[in-house]
Design a protein around this motif. Sequence first.
Motif, PDB file in Angstrom:
ATOM      1  N   LEU A  19      -1.907   8.029   6.204  1.00 36.20           N
ATOM      2  CA  LEU A  19      -1.361   6.791   5.116  1.00 36.20           C
ATOM      3  C   LEU A  19      -0.630   6.422   4.014  1.00 36.20           C
ATOM      4  O   LEU A  19       0.077   5.511   3.654  1.00 36.20           O
ATOM      5  N   PHE A  23       2.200   3.994   3.497  1.00 41.69           N
ATOM      6  CA  PHE A  23       2.560   3.394   1.328  1.00 41.69           C
ATOM      7  C   PHE A  23       3.477   4.464   1.059  1.00 41.69           C
ATOM      8  O   PHE A  23       4.427   2.886   0.169  1.00 41.69           O
ATOM      9  N   GLU A  26       6.416   2.299   1.811  1.00 39.34           N
ATOM     10  CA  GLU A  26       6.984   1.056   1.805  1.00 39.34           C
ATOM     11  C   GLU A  26       7.173   0.696  -0.470  1.00 39.34           C
ATOM     12  O   GLU A  26       7.865  -0.328  -0.196  1.00 39.34           O
ATOM     13  N   PHE A 121       1.652  -5.931  -3.042  1.00 44.95           N
ATOM     14  CA  PHE A 121       0.113  -6.425  -2.647  1.00 44.95           C
ATOM     15  C   PHE A 121      -0.529  -7.858  -2.453  1.00 44.95           C
ATOM     16  O   PHE A 121      -0.997  -8.076  -1.509  1.00 44.95           O
ATOM     17  N   HIS A 124       1.557  -8.808   0.459  1.00 50.92           N
ATOM     18  CA  HIS A 124       1.545  -7.771   1.878  1.00 50.92           C
ATOM     19  C   HIS A 124      -0.307  -7.524   1.464  1.00 50.92           C
ATOM     20  O   HIS A 124      -0.490  -6.749   1.166  1.00 50.92           O
ATOM     21  N   ASP A 126      -2.931  -8.145   3.692  1.00 48.69           N
ATOM     22  CA  ASP A 126      -3.318  -7.650   5.076  1.00 48.69           C
ATOM     23  C   ASP A 126      -3.407  -6.625   4.628  1.00 48.69           C
ATOM     24  O   ASP A 126      -4.036  -5.505   5.391  1.00 48.69           O
ATOM     25  N   ASN A 127      -2.608  -5.478   3.787  1.00 46.51           N
ATOM     26  CA  ASN A 127      -2.934  -4.101   3.592  1.00 46.51           C
ATOM     27  C   ASN A 127      -3.770  -3.601   2.380  1.00 46.51           C
ATOM     28  O   ASN A 127      -3.987  -2.077   2.631  1.00 46.51           O
ATOM     29  N   LEU A 130      -6.056  -1.208   4.165  1.00 44.22           N
ATOM     30  CA  LEU A 130      -5.971   0.466   4.652  1.00 44.22           C
ATOM     31  C   LEU A 130      -5.390   1.247   3.107  1.00 44.22           C
ATOM     32  O   LEU A 130      -6.076   2.362   3.027  1.00 44.22           O
TER      33      LEU A 130
END
Length: 149
Positions: A19, A23, A26, A121, A124, A126-127, A130
């Motif tokens: 992960l 990340f 990103e 965040f 995003h 939905d991340n 995670l």
Amino acid sequence: LAFAAGVLCRLTGIISRMLFFPFASELIHDELQSLGAPLIFGMDLLVQGMLIVHCNGNKFTWRVLYAIPNVVSPVEPLLLHGPPVISTNIGWSVAAHFMELASICIAAMAVQGTTGIAEYFSVHADNLLLVEIWIVATAIHFPLLWAIR
């Protein structure tokens, strides 16, 4: 108990590393474009390869191929103490991973700031699950590895 701790350590290490790359990429995407994850992976691969060569008496051998899985998790048996058996010293490998983690966190904070990370965040969302899994896996992995070794 030791075997279960070894399995949990491997599992959290793999989750943490798998992960970490997306990340990190990103969060510094605007600065590195699409090169973030390959650049981070490539640098870690180079460091792991150099560690393997060093631990094998500064000889470039076939064992340097273990640098590929070492990017995710050290190939060495976790429960064996002593010098490296297969590839490299686990402590050095994990230290490289920890320095990489710290460097990327500092870089992300420098270029994004807390507001930029919060904004990422919020867009995003939905991340977020995670990221929480990544944080928990990373927070468990390093102390557990230290306790095992």
